[in-house]
Scaffold this motif. Structure first.
Motif, PDB file in Angstrom:
ATOM      1  N   VAL A 240       0.829  -1.202   0.000  1.00 11.76           N
ATOM      2  CA  VAL A 240       0.000   0.000   0.000  1.00 11.76           C
ATOM      3  C   VAL A 240       0.869   1.259   0.000  1.00 11.76           C
ATOM      4  N   VAL A 241       1.944   1.264   0.754  1.00 10.04           N
ATOM      5  CA  VAL A 241       2.849   2.421   0.750  1.00 10.04           C
ATOM      6  C   VAL A 241       3.442   2.615  -0.647  1.00 10.04           C
ATOM      7  N   ALA A 242       3.785   1.509  -1.303  1.00 13.43           N
ATOM      8  CA  ALA A 242       4.273   1.616  -2.689  1.00 13.43           C
ATOM      9  C   ALA A 242       3.191   2.210  -3.587  1.00 13.43           C
ATOM     10  N   GLY A 243       1.918   1.846  -3.340  1.00 17.28           N
ATOM     11  CA  GLY A 243       0.810   2.421  -4.107  1.00 17.28           C
ATOM     12  C   GLY A 243       0.669   3.916  -3.875  1.00 17.28           C
ATOM     13  N   VAL A 244       0.899   4.348  -2.635  1.00 17.37           N
ATOM     14  CA  VAL A 244       0.841   5.784  -2.334  1.00 17.37           C
ATOM     15  C   VAL A 244       1.939   6.525  -3.100  1.00 17.37           C
ATOM     16  N   TYR A 245       3.154   5.995  -3.068  1.00 21.76           N
ATOM     17  CA  TYR A 245       4.250   6.640  -3.805  1.00 21.76           C
ATOM     18  C   TYR A 245       3.988   6.641  -5.302  1.00 21.76           C
ATOM     19  N   LEU A 246       3.471   5.532  -5.821  1.00 21.00           N
ATOM     20  CA  LEU A 246       3.123   5.465  -7.239  1.00 21.00           C
ATOM     21  C   LEU A 246       2.042   6.487  -7.575  1.00 21.00           C
ATOM     22  N   GLY A 247       1.058   6.634  -6.671  1.00 24.80           N
ATOM     23  CA  GLY A 247       0.004   7.626  -6.884  1.00 24.80           C
ATOM     24  C   GLY A 247       0.542   9.042  -6.897  1.00 24.80           C
ATOM     25  N   LEU A 248       1.445   9.345  -5.965  1.00 20.66           N
ATOM     26  CA  LEU A 248       2.038  10.689  -5.934  1.00 20.66           C
ATOM     27  C   LEU A 248       2.851  10.967  -7.191  1.00 20.66           C
ATOM     28  N   ALA A 249       3.676  10.000  -7.592  1.00 17.02           N
ATOM     29  CA  ALA A 249       4.493  10.187  -8.788  1.00 17.02           C
ATOM     30  C   ALA A 249       3.622  10.280 -10.041  1.00 17.02           C
ATOM     31  N   SER A 250       2.615   9.417 -10.140  1.00 20.28           N
ATOM     32  CA  SER A 250       1.717   9.454 -11.303  1.00 20.28           C
ATOM     33  C   SER A 250       0.922  10.752 -11.341  1.00 20.28           C
ATOM     34  N   GLY A 251       0.440  11.176 -10.171  1.00 18.75           N
ATOM     35  CA  GLY A 251      -0.318  12.428 -10.106  1.00 18.75           C
ATOM     36  C   GLY A 251       0.520  13.628 -10.490  1.00 18.75           C
TER      37      GLY A 251
END
Length: 170
Positions: free
Chosen positions: A142-153
């Motif tokens: 989930v933390v990796a998903g948060v970082y991916l979301g921030l980078a993608s956003g």
């Protein structure tokens, strides 16, 4: 909902966090006195302050995490994708006398509050959805998903604001 799908709605929750798009709005109406540079600071400040406030409200977050299903969090993440459409509409139509700026600030506030709430409540739900013995690994995913979301956003917002919204800002 399996823990492996939680990063999807965390990504959707974080996809619109970058203020580059609402920051392109012209400081009109009462905001004209603030100036264009301070308008962007105002947008970023409101977003960060309300996101932090949503994350600090522990009692409410615990209640949301306990009572709201993971599917509802996913639906909320999808629904909040409508807020950037509202922001872009305000940019495109350049609503007069600052009304567009007020709508943009309200949409930014809704994005911030929903981002802090959905992301934090989703992370709090991980132990109840992860298989026994895999709680720590589920949190890492989930933390990796948060970082991916921030980078993608950040990337999507930059590309969208730089190339697709040319001529709409000030």
């Amino acid at each position: 909902m399996a823990p492996s799908s939680m990063p999807v709605h965390l990504l959707l929750s974080d996809l619109t966090v970058v203020a580059k798009i609402p920051g392109k709005a012209c400081a009109d109406g009462v905001f004209a006195q603030v100036g264009q540079d301070w308008w962007l600071m105002l947008v970023i400040g409101i977003y960060n302050l309300l996101d932090l406030c949503a994350r600090l409200n522990l009692r409410w977050l615990q209640r949301v995490a306990a009572q709201v299903s993971a599917r509802t969090c996913l639906l909320a993440s999808l629904l909040r994708l409508l807020l950037p459409v509202l922001i872009i509409t305000c940019l495109k139509w350049r609503l007069s006398s600052g009304a567009g700026n007020v709508i943009i600030l309200l949409a930014v506030a809704a994005l911030a509050l929903s981002n802090g709430s959905i992301a934090t409540a989703s992370m709090m739900q991980i132990p109840s959805h992860a298989p026994t013995g895999l709680h720590e690994e589920a949190v890492y995913v989930v933390v990796a998903g948060v970082y991916l979301g921030l980078a993608s956003g950040a990337t999507a917002s930059y590309v969208f604001a730089s190339y697709l919204l040319q001529g709409l800002g000030c």
